[in-house]
Scaffold this active site. Sequence first.
Site, PDB file in Angstrom:
ATOM      1  N   ASP A 112       0.762  -1.434  -0.105  1.00 29.04           N
ATOM      2  CA  ASP A 112       0.109  -0.010   0.229  1.00 29.04           C
ATOM      3  C   ASP A 112       0.837   1.335   0.041  1.00 29.04           C
ATOM      4  O   ASP A 112       2.026   1.179   0.017  1.00 29.04           O
ATOM      5  CB  ASP A 112      -0.847  -0.269   0.959  1.00 29.04           C
ATOM      6  N   GLU A 113       0.355   2.465  -0.307  1.00 31.83           N
ATOM      7  CA  GLU A 113       1.138   3.389  -0.263  1.00 31.83           C
ATOM      8  C   GLU A 113       1.450   4.138   0.933  1.00 31.83           C
ATOM      9  O   GLU A 113       2.366   4.602   1.231  1.00 31.83           O
ATOM     10  CB  GLU A 113       0.629   4.524  -1.341  1.00 31.83           C
ATOM     11  N   VAL A 114       0.406   4.087   2.168  1.00 41.65           N
ATOM     12  CA  VAL A 114       0.670   4.838   3.126  1.00 41.65           C
ATOM     13  C   VAL A 114       0.089   3.706   4.478  1.00 41.65           C
ATOM     14  O   VAL A 114      -1.188   3.401   4.183  1.00 41.65           O
ATOM     15  CB  VAL A 114       0.222   6.229   3.307  1.00 41.65           C
ATOM     16  N   ASP A 116      -1.380   4.891   7.887  1.00 39.27           N
ATOM     17  CA  ASP A 116      -1.873   6.025   8.667  1.00 39.27           C
ATOM     18  C   ASP A 116      -2.404   5.524   9.946  1.00 39.27           C
ATOM     19  O   ASP A 116      -1.705   5.497  10.937  1.00 39.27           O
ATOM     20  CB  ASP A 116      -3.042   6.720   7.546  1.00 39.27           C
ATOM     21  N   THR A 117      -3.670   5.147   9.892  1.00 41.11           N
ATOM     22  CA  THR A 117      -4.268   4.613  10.918  1.00 41.11           C
ATOM     23  C   THR A 117      -4.026   3.125  11.371  1.00 41.11           C
ATOM     24  O   THR A 117      -4.218   2.643  12.215  1.00 41.11           O
ATOM     25  CB  THR A 117      -5.853   5.005  11.271  1.00 41.11           C
ATOM     26  N   TYR A 185       0.434  12.167  -3.264  1.00 44.09           N
ATOM     27  CA  TYR A 185       0.998  11.156  -4.210  1.00 44.09           C
ATOM     28  C   TYR A 185       0.917  11.856  -5.780  1.00 44.09           C
ATOM     29  O   TYR A 185      -0.400  12.456  -6.113  1.00 44.09           O
ATOM     30  CB  TYR A 185       0.406   9.998  -4.008  1.00 44.09           C
TER      31      TYR A 185
HETATM   32  P1  5GP Z   1      -5.286   3.912   7.238  1.00 44.23           P
HETATM   33  O1  5GP Z   1      -6.230   2.721   7.028  1.00 44.23           O
HETATM   34  O2  5GP Z   1      -3.869   3.406   7.423  1.00 44.23           O
HETATM   35  O3  5GP Z   1      -5.828   5.163   8.111  1.00 44.23           O
HETATM   36  O4  5GP Z   1      -5.133   4.674   5.857  1.00 44.23           O
HETATM   37  C1  5GP Z   1      -4.640   4.029   4.609  1.00 44.23           C
HETATM   38  C2  5GP Z   1      -5.601   4.708   3.455  1.00 44.23           C
HETATM   39  O5  5GP Z   1      -6.005   5.983   3.552  1.00 44.23           O
HETATM   40  C3  5GP Z   1      -4.241   4.803   2.243  1.00 44.23           C
HETATM   41  O6  5GP Z   1      -4.468   3.752   1.475  1.00 44.23           O
HETATM   42  C4  5GP Z   1      -4.738   6.008   1.784  1.00 44.23           C
HETATM   43  O7  5GP Z   1      -5.447   5.686   0.598  1.00 44.23           O
HETATM   44  C5  5GP Z   1      -5.436   6.993   2.583  1.00 44.23           C
HETATM   45  N1  5GP Z   1      -4.377   7.914   3.449  1.00 44.23           N
HETATM   46  C6  5GP Z   1      -3.925   7.967   4.624  1.00 44.23           C
HETATM   47  N2  5GP Z   1      -3.205   9.024   4.702  1.00 44.23           N
HETATM   48  C7  5GP Z   1      -2.979   9.585   3.429  1.00 44.23           C
HETATM   49  C8  5GP Z   1      -2.227  10.590   3.246  1.00 44.23           C
HETATM   50  O8  5GP Z   1      -1.557  11.199   3.949  1.00 44.23           O
HETATM   51  N3  5GP Z   1      -2.296  10.958   1.696  1.00 44.23           N
HETATM   52  C9  5GP Z   1      -2.994  10.091   0.878  1.00 44.23           C
HETATM   53  N4  5GP Z   1      -2.924  10.659  -0.269  1.00 44.23           N
HETATM   54  N5  5GP Z   1      -3.753   9.189   1.249  1.00 44.23           N
HETATM   55  C10 5GP Z   1      -3.951   8.792   2.596  1.00 44.23           C
END
Ligand code: 5GP
Length: 208
Positions: A112-114, A116-117, A185
Site C-alpha cells: 500500500d502507499e501509506v 496512516d491509522t 502522491y
Molecule cells: P489507514 O487505514 O492506514 O488509516 O489509511 C490507509 C489509506 O488512507 C491509504 O491507503 C490512503 O488511501 C489513505 N490515506 C491515509 N493517509 C493519507 C495521506 O497522507 N495521503 C493520501 N494521499 N492518502 C492517505
Amino acid sequence: MVEKLYVTYNDVHKLCQEAAPKILNDFKPDLMIAIGGGGYVPARILRSFLKQPGSPNIPIQAIGLSLYEKLPNSGDKDVEEAGTKVTRTQWLDMSALGEMSNLVGRRVLIVDEVDDTRTTLEYAVRELQKDVEEARSKINSDKKTEFAIFVLHNKDKQKKGILPEDILKNHYHAARTVGDEWICYPWEATDIDEHDRLAAEARAKKGL
Ligand code: 5GP
C-alpha cells in the site's frame, strides 16, 4: 491547515528501489497483493526491482479497500478525512489464482502507499489470513502462508489498527517514516507540473 508532503513519481521510484533489496533479503515474496488504488503504482515499480535473473516476474493481485472519503466540508479539497469502516470494493481475482488454495504456502507481500491509522492494513491482513486459513484446512495442508507488508510511508502516530506481532517485528517495511502530515502522491495530482513544482519548492526550502 494540515502540513503537506509532496511526493513525485521519481521519489516513489527511488523509494521502491531502495526498499527492494531489504525486502528480498528479509522475505523473498512470490506474490504481491496491492491495495488499490494507492498500492498499484508502488507494487508495479517494486516488481521490477524484485525481479531475480532467471525467475519469472512476481504476479500482482489487486484488492480494493476504501476507508477515506472526500467530505464536502473538510476545508481543503486535497485532504481527505478518515472514515471508520473499511469497504471492500474488490477482492482477489479467483479466475487468475484458480483457487484460494493456491495461496496456501505462498509468501505474500501486501503493498500500500501509506500506513496512516493502520485500519486498512489490519483489515487486509485479517481477511486474507482468514481466507487462506479456510482454504488450508479444506485441503488439509500444513503449509503456512507468510505475509509481509510494504508501504512507501508510515506515519509515526498512535495506530488504531493492530497487525500480527510476527509481521510487525519481522516483515514490515516502510520506505520512510514521516510525521502526521498529509502526503500528496503524484497519481492524485490534477496538475502534475504544479505538483512537481511544489515538491521542488519544499525540497529547496529544506536545503535539499
Ligand atoms: P489507514 O487505514 O492506514 O488509516 O489509511 C490507509 C489509506 O488512507 C491509504 O491507503 C490512503 O488511501 C489513505 N490515506 C491515509 N493517509 C493519507 C495521506 O497522507 N495521503 C493520501 N494521499 N492518502 C492517505
